[in-house]
Design a protein around this motif. Structure first.
Motif, PDB file in Angstrom:
ATOM      1  N   ILE A   1      44.494  39.118  46.206  1.00 21.19           N
ATOM      2  CA  ILE A   1      45.788  39.380  45.586  1.00 21.19           C
ATOM      3  C   ILE A   1      45.522  40.312  44.414  1.00 21.19           C
ATOM      4  N   LYS A   2      45.855  41.571  44.635  1.00 22.41           N
ATOM      5  CA  LYS A   2      45.637  42.632  43.641  1.00 22.41           C
ATOM      6  C   LYS A   2      44.214  42.562  43.105  1.00 22.41           C
ATOM      7  N   ASP A   3      44.075  42.612  41.790  1.00 26.57           N
ATOM      8  CA  ASP A   3      42.732  42.600  41.198  1.00 26.57           C
ATOM      9  C   ASP A   3      42.396  41.242  40.593  1.00 26.57           C
ATOM     10  N   LYS A   4      43.152  40.202  40.992  1.00 21.56           N
ATOM     11  CA  LYS A   4      42.990  38.901  40.346  1.00 21.56           C
ATOM     12  C   LYS A   4      42.145  37.914  41.134  1.00 21.56           C
ATOM     13  N   VAL A   5      42.212  37.970  42.449  1.00 23.61           N
ATOM     14  CA  VAL A   5      41.507  36.963  43.244  1.00 23.61           C
ATOM     15  C   VAL A   5      41.004  37.573  44.549  1.00 23.61           C
ATOM     16  N   LEU A   6      39.813  37.141  44.955  1.00 30.01           N
ATOM     17  CA  LEU A   6      39.214  37.563  46.215  1.00 30.01           C
ATOM     18  C   LEU A   6      38.545  36.353  46.857  1.00 30.01           C
TER      19      LEU A   6
ATOM     20  N   CYS B   1      26.443  35.327  57.740  1.00 29.69           N
ATOM     21  CA  CYS B   1      27.633  36.149  57.514  1.00 29.69           C
ATOM     22  C   CYS B   1      28.163  35.966  56.096  1.00 29.69           C
ATOM     23  N   ALA B   2      28.190  34.728  55.610  1.00 31.40           N
ATOM     24  CA  ALA B   2      28.660  34.469  54.247  1.00 31.40           C
ATOM     25  C   ALA B   2      27.736  35.119  53.217  1.00 31.40           C
ATOM     26  N   PHE B   3      26.424  35.020  53.441  1.00 28.48           N
ATOM     27  CA  PHE B   3      25.482  35.687  52.545  1.00 28.48           C
ATOM     28  C   PHE B   3      25.669  37.198  52.598  1.00 28.48           C
ATOM     29  N   GLU B   4      25.941  37.724  53.788  1.00 29.05           N
ATOM     30  CA  GLU B   4      26.174  39.165  53.910  1.00 29.05           C
ATOM     31  C   GLU B   4      27.448  39.573  53.182  1.00 29.05           C
ATOM     32  N   ASP B   5      28.439  38.682  53.119  1.00 23.91           N
ATOM     33  CA  ASP B   5      29.628  38.954  52.301  1.00 23.91           C
ATOM     34  C   ASP B   5      29.220  39.347  50.882  1.00 23.91           C
ATOM     35  N   VAL B   6      28.331  38.558  50.304  1.00 22.58           N
ATOM     36  CA  VAL B   6      27.889  38.795  48.924  1.00 22.58           C
ATOM     37  C   VAL B   6      27.092  40.090  48.841  1.00 22.58           C
ATOM     38  N   TYR B   7      26.247  40.327  49.826  1.00 16.40           N
ATOM     39  CA  TYR B   7      25.436  41.554  49.849  1.00 16.40           C
ATOM     40  C   TYR B   7      26.321  42.799  49.916  1.00 16.40           C
ATOM     41  N   VAL B   8      27.306  42.775  50.814  1.00 14.52           N
ATOM     42  CA  VAL B   8      28.208  43.924  50.960  1.00 14.52           C
ATOM     43  C   VAL B   8      29.071  44.081  49.716  1.00 14.52           C
ATOM     44  N   PHE B   9      29.546  42.962  49.149  1.00  8.39           N
ATOM     45  CA  PHE B   9      30.337  43.045  47.912  1.00  8.39           C
ATOM     46  C   PHE B   9      29.534  43.705  46.799  1.00  8.39           C
ATOM     47  N   ASP B  10      28.265  43.392  46.723  1.00 12.19           N
ATOM     48  CA  ASP B  10      27.409  43.999  45.710  1.00 12.19           C
ATOM     49  C   ASP B  10      27.336  45.516  45.882  1.00 12.19           C
ATOM     50  N   GLN B  11      27.307  45.970  47.124  1.00 11.43           N
ATOM     51  CA  GLN B  11      27.310  47.414  47.383  1.00 11.43           C
ATOM     52  C   GLN B  11      28.623  48.053  46.932  1.00 11.43           C
ATOM     53  N   TYR B  12      29.724  47.345  47.146  1.00  7.60           N
ATOM     54  CA  TYR B  12      31.023  47.858  46.694  1.00  7.60           C
ATOM     55  C   TYR B  12      31.103  47.900  45.174  1.00  7.60           C
ATOM     56  N   LEU B  13      30.443  46.961  44.514  1.00  7.81           N
ATOM     57  CA  LEU B  13      30.382  47.017  43.053  1.00  7.81           C
ATOM     58  C   LEU B  13      29.679  48.288  42.587  1.00  7.81           C
ATOM     59  N   ASP B  14      28.651  48.704  43.313  1.00 14.43           N
ATOM     60  CA  ASP B  14      27.964  49.953  42.985  1.00 14.43           C
ATOM     61  C   ASP B  14      28.911  51.140  43.109  1.00 14.43           C
ATOM     62  N   THR B  15      29.774  51.094  44.121  1.00 15.33           N
ATOM     63  CA  THR B  15      30.681  52.220  44.392  1.00 15.33           C
ATOM     64  C   THR B  15      31.868  52.246  43.443  1.00 15.33           C
ATOM     65  N   TYR B  16      32.492  51.089  43.217  1.00 17.59           N
ATOM     66  CA  TYR B  16      33.763  51.042  42.484  1.00 17.59           C
ATOM     67  C   TYR B  16      33.621  50.546  41.048  1.00 17.59           C
ATOM     68  N   GLY B  17      32.463  49.998  40.693  1.00 15.56           N
ATOM     69  CA  GLY B  17      32.340  49.424  39.363  1.00 15.56           C
ATOM     70  C   GLY B  17      33.346  48.301  39.193  1.00 15.56           C
ATOM     71  N   THR B  18      33.980  48.244  38.034  1.00 20.01           N
ATOM     72  CA  THR B  18      34.970  47.190  37.783  1.00 20.01           C
ATOM     73  C   THR B  18      36.404  47.680  37.970  1.00 20.01           C
ATOM     74  N   ASN B  19      36.559  48.668  38.841  1.00 20.36           N
ATOM     75  CA  ASN B  19      37.907  49.035  39.287  1.00 20.36           C
ATOM     76  C   ASN B  19      38.281  48.007  40.360  1.00 20.36           C
ATOM     77  N   TRP B  20      38.620  46.808  39.890  1.00 23.63           N
ATOM     78  CA  TRP B  20      38.707  45.641  40.754  1.00 23.63           C
ATOM     79  C   TRP B  20      39.734  45.775  41.865  1.00 23.63           C
ATOM     80  N   ASN B  21      40.868  46.351  41.586  1.00 25.47           N
ATOM     81  CA  ASN B  21      41.914  46.424  42.608  1.00 25.47           C
ATOM     82  C   ASN B  21      41.441  47.252  43.809  1.00 25.47           C
ATOM     83  N   GLU B  22      40.885  48.421  43.548  1.00 23.31           N
ATOM     84  CA  GLU B  22      40.387  49.257  44.641  1.00 23.31           C
ATOM     85  C   GLU B  22      39.190  48.613  45.317  1.00 23.31           C
ATOM     86  N   LEU B  23      38.328  47.985  44.527  1.00 25.09           N
ATOM     87  CA  LEU B  23      37.157  47.317  45.083  1.00 25.09           C
ATOM     88  C   LEU B  23      37.575  46.207  46.035  1.00 25.09           C
TER      89      LEU B  23
END
Length: 457
Positions: free
Chosen positions: A296-301, A320-342
């Motif tokens: 929901i927007k940039d508030k919850v994932l 798969c759940a562990f890979e969720d965290v791994y892939v999310f970490d890669q998105y953090l590299d790309t988007y930083g704390t632009n949470w909504n887009e991330l």
């Protein structure tokens, strides 16, 4: 500006790994769990005791520096050890390549290790016996009931829901389903499962070989066994609820014994506590959850089983759940704390792949209980072993899923299914794979796969 204060609801495997990684990234994290601390209290039966850890999960553990720490918890399994009705066994290797294996690992042992890691960070606070009773996503405001039945209210910069298939965070999405067009799909197999065991032998050894995942395929049902560090085996019976041999019909001691004497005669001598375990251990359901959106927007994932619970037949739920965290970490590299887009980009990409592994897990259910005894399946598997041994870039569907963490699940599904259909046609009219030319088959497969890709892309 101070550190962002994040909450994670659910301190299972996914949530605890996420807490470790976010702390490593410099965030302040509160990690909540509705149950007691499993390091201090036995939580009892109901969840799988051991799981299969493979390359996707190991990749995520390596990311947080835990890969070497978990090695002492793992028992490698190099293939499926198939048991027929006569008690004879046959090893079906997971791959034709040396070194490819999956690992039996204790759920609680791995969870405890990750909790210890999370607790070692000053910016991580653990809250056990905190059950989420209310969540207001727009304000990232959580309400909990603790073990003293007190109401605890906390507000955060943002919230992560990793609280499993019965997710309280997901319930808050469902309560807003009309305005946010939240789609939720839950389906159950007609089968359930019950956990049993092989204890260690009288001299403290394994009752059967610990080098494989044991499977007793019996067409409409099956039993599996995974080794544990204490030399016991966790044994799981997958069975329909209804029918002459279903769980509902196995309602007295004589019927239970007759069932095991008929279908699992070689396993029965290793099960001295069968009757007691069968009555005392719960029969649990097998279901798949798919939903959208995950944020929901940039508030919850949400992550893990909260958004993509799957049946266990590919051994990929935890991975798969562990890979969720791994892939999310890669998105953090790309988007930083632009949470909504991330959050938006991560959810779109990840859902496609978790839907794929959910479908693959159902495919493998039918393969494990029935197709492993099929003559054409056996020939196809033999051909796959030859191709993996002799061809550098051929990987079976199982290998694409299990040993290729660089390949998204969706691509593994598409390529794997195409290969399966091609190879089944190739072995259909021969009595033995020795009659085939593997090099020619591989070249033809490679050519047709490229043509298929060009048509579908």
């Amino acid at each position: 500006m101070g550190k962002e204060h994040l909450a994670i609801v659910g301190a299972g495997l996914c949530g605890t790994l996420l807490a470790v990684r976010l702390a490593q990234r410099g965030f302040k994290v509160d990690l909540f769990e509705r149950r007691p601390d499993l390091r201090k209290q036995d939580l009892g039966a109901g969840r799988s005791i051991n799981l299969a850890l493979s390359d996707r999960g190991l990749q995520a553990l390596e990311m947080v520096g835990a890969k070497d720490k978990v090695r002492s918890l793992m028992l490698p399994m190099k293939g499926r050890l198939l048991h027929d009705m006569k008690g004879e066994t046959k090893m079906s290797f997971y791959s034709g390549r040396d070194g490819h294996h999956i690992n039996s690992i204790s759920r609680s042992g791995l969870n405890a290790l990750l909790l210890d890691m999370a607790e070692s960070y000053a910016d991580v606070t653990l809250y056990f016996n905190h059950s989420c009773t209310s969540f207001e996503p727009e304000e990232a405001k959580l309400e909990f009931s603790n073990s003293e039945r007190e109401t605890v209210t906390k507000k955060y910069n943002r919230v992560f829901g990793t609280d499993g298939a019965g997710s309280a965070i997901r319930q808050s999405f469902m309560a807003r389903s009309n305005q946010m067009r939240f789609d939720f799909e839950q389906s159950f197999l007609t089968h359930g499962y019950k956990e049993l065991s092989f204890p260690p032998t009288a001299n403290g050894g394994f009752a059967v070989s610990p080098e494989g995942l044991h499977i007793w395929p019996r067409d409409e049902f099956m039993m599996i066994a995974l080794p544990n560090l204490d030399k016991s085996f966790t044994v799981t019976l997958f069975q329909a609820y209804e029918g002459a041999q279903g769980f509902d019909a196995l309602n007295d001691d004589d019927k239970i014994m007759q069932f095991f004497e008929t279908y699992f005669p070689d396993a029965l001598p290793h099960m001295p506590d069968l009757i007691q375990e069968f009555h005392e251990n719960p029969t649990s359901s097998l279901g798949t959850i798919k939903c959208s959106p995950w944020n929901i927007k940039d508030k919850v994932l949400m992550m893990g089983d909260a958004v993509h619970a799957i049946v266990p037949f590919y051994g990929q739920g935890m991975n798969c759940a562990f890979e969720d965290v791994y892939v999310f970490d890669q998105y953090l590299d790309t988007y930083g704390t632009n949470w909504n887009e991330l959050f938006e980009a991560y959810s779109r990409e990840r859902k496609v792949n978790t839907d794929a592994i959910a479908d693959l897990a159902l495919d493998n259910f039918y393969e494990m209980q029935d197709h492993v005894n099929d003559e054409n399946f056996a020939k196809k598997r033999a051909l796959e072993m030859i191709l993996e041994k002799t061809t550098a870039d051929y990987h079976s569907k199982y290998s694409l899923v299990t040993f290729r963490p660089d390949l998204p699940y969706r691509e593994a599904l598409d390529q794997g299914r195409f290969q399966d259909e091609f190879l089944l046609r190739a072995v259909d009219h021969v009595s033995s794979v020795d009659e085939l030319d593997p090099k020619a088959i591989y070249q033809d497969l490679k050519h047709q796969w490229k043509e298929h890709q060009s048509k579908t892309n």
